[in-house]
Design an enzyme around this catalytic site. Sequence first.
Site, PDB file in Angstrom:
ATOM      1  N   ARG A 315      24.858   8.263  42.983  1.00  0.00           N
ATOM      2  CA  ARG A 315      24.452   6.841  43.046  1.00  0.00           C
ATOM      3  C   ARG A 315      23.655   6.496  44.312  1.00  0.00           C
ATOM      4  NH1 ARG A 315      29.646   6.165  40.479  1.00  0.00           N
ATOM      5  NH2 ARG A 315      29.338   5.391  38.358  1.00  0.00           N
ATOM      6  N   LYS A 337       8.557   3.685  45.388  1.00  0.00           N
ATOM      7  CA  LYS A 337       8.489   3.846  43.937  1.00  0.00           C
ATOM      8  C   LYS A 337       8.718   5.315  43.592  1.00  0.00           C
ATOM      9  CE  LYS A 337       5.473   0.121  42.313  1.00  0.00           C
ATOM     10  NZ  LYS A 337       4.204  -0.178  41.613  1.00  0.00           N
ATOM     11  N   GLU A 379      -7.599   7.156  46.253  1.00  0.00           N
ATOM     12  CA  GLU A 379      -6.669   6.104  46.675  1.00  0.00           C
ATOM     13  C   GLU A 379      -7.133   5.452  47.972  1.00  0.00           C
ATOM     14  OE1 GLU A 379      -4.245   4.817  45.081  1.00  0.00           O
ATOM     15  OE2 GLU A 379      -3.633   6.259  43.553  1.00  0.00           O
ATOM     16  N   LYS A 420      -0.790  -0.440  52.990  1.00  0.00           N
ATOM     17  CA  LYS A 420       0.282  -0.370  52.007  1.00  0.00           C
ATOM     18  C   LYS A 420       1.605  -0.833  52.590  1.00  0.00           C
ATOM     19  CE  LYS A 420       2.195   2.141  48.192  1.00  0.00           C
ATOM     20  NZ  LYS A 420       2.162   3.305  47.305  1.00  0.00           N
ATOM     21  N   GLU A 430       7.467  -5.616  43.673  1.00  0.00           N
ATOM     22  CA  GLU A 430       6.369  -6.065  42.817  1.00  0.00           C
ATOM     23  C   GLU A 430       6.770  -7.292  42.003  1.00  0.00           C
ATOM     24  OE1 GLU A 430       3.495  -3.903  39.583  1.00  0.00           O
ATOM     25  OE2 GLU A 430       4.080  -2.721  41.328  1.00  0.00           O
ATOM     26  N   ARG A 437       2.250  -6.790  45.586  1.00  0.00           N
ATOM     27  CA  ARG A 437       2.204  -5.341  45.452  1.00  0.00           C
ATOM     28  C   ARG A 437       1.471  -4.899  44.198  1.00  0.00           C
ATOM     29  NH1 ARG A 437       7.169  -1.155  46.690  1.00  0.00           N
ATOM     30  NH2 ARG A 437       5.998   0.737  46.186  1.00  0.00           N
ATOM     31  N   ASN A 441      -2.265  -1.641  42.195  1.00  0.00           N
ATOM     32  CA  ASN A 441      -2.571  -0.994  40.920  1.00  0.00           C
ATOM     33  C   ASN A 441      -4.043  -1.115  40.538  1.00  0.00           C
ATOM     34  OD1 ASN A 441       0.097  -0.032  40.067  1.00  0.00           O
ATOM     35  ND2 ASN A 441       0.633  -2.208  40.020  1.00  0.00           N
ATOM     36  N   HIS A 444      -5.578   1.337  38.163  1.00  0.00           N
ATOM     37  CA  HIS A 444      -4.530   2.170  37.580  1.00  0.00           C
ATOM     38  C   HIS A 444      -4.260   1.885  36.103  1.00  0.00           C
ATOM     39  CE1 HIS A 444      -3.941   3.366  41.676  1.00  0.00           C
ATOM     40  NE2 HIS A 444      -2.890   4.096  41.393  1.00  0.00           N
ATOM     41  N   HIS A 448      -4.267   5.278  34.394  1.00  0.00           N
ATOM     42  CA  HIS A 448      -3.059   5.834  33.785  1.00  0.00           C
ATOM     43  C   HIS A 448      -3.258   6.128  32.297  1.00  0.00           C
ATOM     44  CE1 HIS A 448       0.059   4.339  36.984  1.00  0.00           C
ATOM     45  NE2 HIS A 448      -0.641   5.376  37.369  1.00  0.00           N
ATOM     46  N   HIS A 462      -4.578  12.834  38.927  1.00  0.00           N
ATOM     47  CA  HIS A 462      -4.285  11.399  39.019  1.00  0.00           C
ATOM     48  C   HIS A 462      -5.382  10.657  39.767  1.00  0.00           C
ATOM     49  CE1 HIS A 462      -2.163   7.635  39.549  1.00  0.00           C
ATOM     50  NE2 HIS A 462      -2.239   7.767  40.859  1.00  0.00           N
TER      51      HIS A 462
END
Length: 564
Positions: A315, A337, A379, A420, A430, A437, A441, A444, A448, A462
Amino acid sequence: MMEPAPAVLPIAANRLSQHAPLKRSVVLIGMPGSGKSSIGKRLATRLGMAFRDADTEIEAAAGQPITEIFSRYGEPHFREGERRVIGRLLAGPPLILATGGGAYADAETRRAIRDSGALAVWLRCTVPVLLPRVSGRATRPMFLNKDPEEVLNRLMAARHPLYAEADLVIDCLDENPETTTDRVEAALHDHTPPARLPVPLSGRAYEVVVGDGLLARAGGLIAPALPARRVAIVSDASVAGLHLPTLEVGLREAGFEIRASLTVPPGEASKSFSQFGTLMEDLLAAGIDRQTAVVALGGGVVGDLAGYAAASALRGLPFVQIPTTLLAQVDSSVGGKTGINLRAGKNLAGAFHQPRIVLADTGVLSTLPSRELRAGYAEVAKHGLLQGALWDWCEANGAKAVAGDAAALRHAVLESCRLKAAVVAADEREESPEGGRALLNLGHTFGHAIEAECGYDGSLLHGEGVAIGLGLAARLSVILGLCEATLPERVEAHLSAVGLPARLSHLPRRFTLAALMARMRKDKKVRDGALRFVLLRGPGQAFTKDDVDPALVEALLRSEGAQG
């Protein structure tokens, strides 16, 4: 115990110093007999700075010798007073400070020195060098009536892992003190400290450390951020062959126990449920506990996968990011993330799990294949379009970065992480209705979808998908009348100039319109079934738009060669 081979710098002794005083204090640390006071006095004279000896200051404040303080009140009482004296001295103008051998072994004293902004310098000596200096000295309470060699070995075993947190390490020989001082002085003025960028989250703030040579001293850098010196390393087979030995040595020098060094196959295919399950089983089989940190050594795939495992195992375990690709250093390692891919799309299973610290060693970027370096630069270009001034820098210096120029890469990593970190601190999960945030993207949603259609088989990296997505986002912005018609050409020209695919039509693969639209409708950013894009009014003027007409998106994709 095994001693490290001394590294001797070929600098002539007794030269006249031409160096100006330093703008920060220097704290000399090391074992008893390492020469902290004699070197410190010479260094202070050369640099025109004040010199203080912590032990002398303690005796003056207490009105009694240290041996008597130890015998009458014990070591804990002495360490408390020592901490106060060191804190007082470092609160004043910059100086050269020699500390007692046990001072830096105290966690609170280490923290006080670090927080003061002083530079900690470890004068590292071997037992044969130290033994004649400590034998028979009544002023050294820990050696009274004891075998000095046994005491030295015992103290080294306990203290060397803590001394490894110093900013600089100077290996000292049995040599003229002037020669050692030459080497310390040269090292101080040649030292380029790593940049430390805070990510000031409300729950647990952390730092992104950017610099060259961080892997070799990783243990000393990450130890203050972790609850214990126990780690499990996760890497991929390619990266492990290049960098894992250096990391393991750097961790062990700081006294870390490495419970496991696990590797996964390189490539996006490792971000899968099957690999996630295998990794979880391997971590638990290694005997991890709640204070064992998971260290991700690799690119974005390793960071995302290891971070998701760290968020899930028991956990939640402490997590450290050591990104080895440009893409991971400027983007995926910062912000917490983590996740894996599903058949439906990229990163659709995951968790927010912030690292305790991020070490971005820019020196390892020299080992990247040129295609990987270019993909990571996409990026950087994205961050440039978000920030504005960085985009101007990209257009002027991006070619240097993708060619491997060290200074350009350091700047690209620093400024990307700075952007960032600020965005993540303001909108960690986000949730901002104003974009926040989500702006990260940019490119993206398209990228993606294209990447997923390629099947994560390595035919499209990517960053290459992001590059195409940036061009498409700029073109969609023009279609919607949001920016100047010249922006897409400007974006695509720069991306093409650095060797990235800038348009969908640049790829040899053909895509169907229905497949791409279906992918975008399953994107995490979709709200109430409506396509959501990050769009541009110009560099530095990005925003999110929730109600984009799908017909316009379809028309754009058709113009780029999508079939159907």
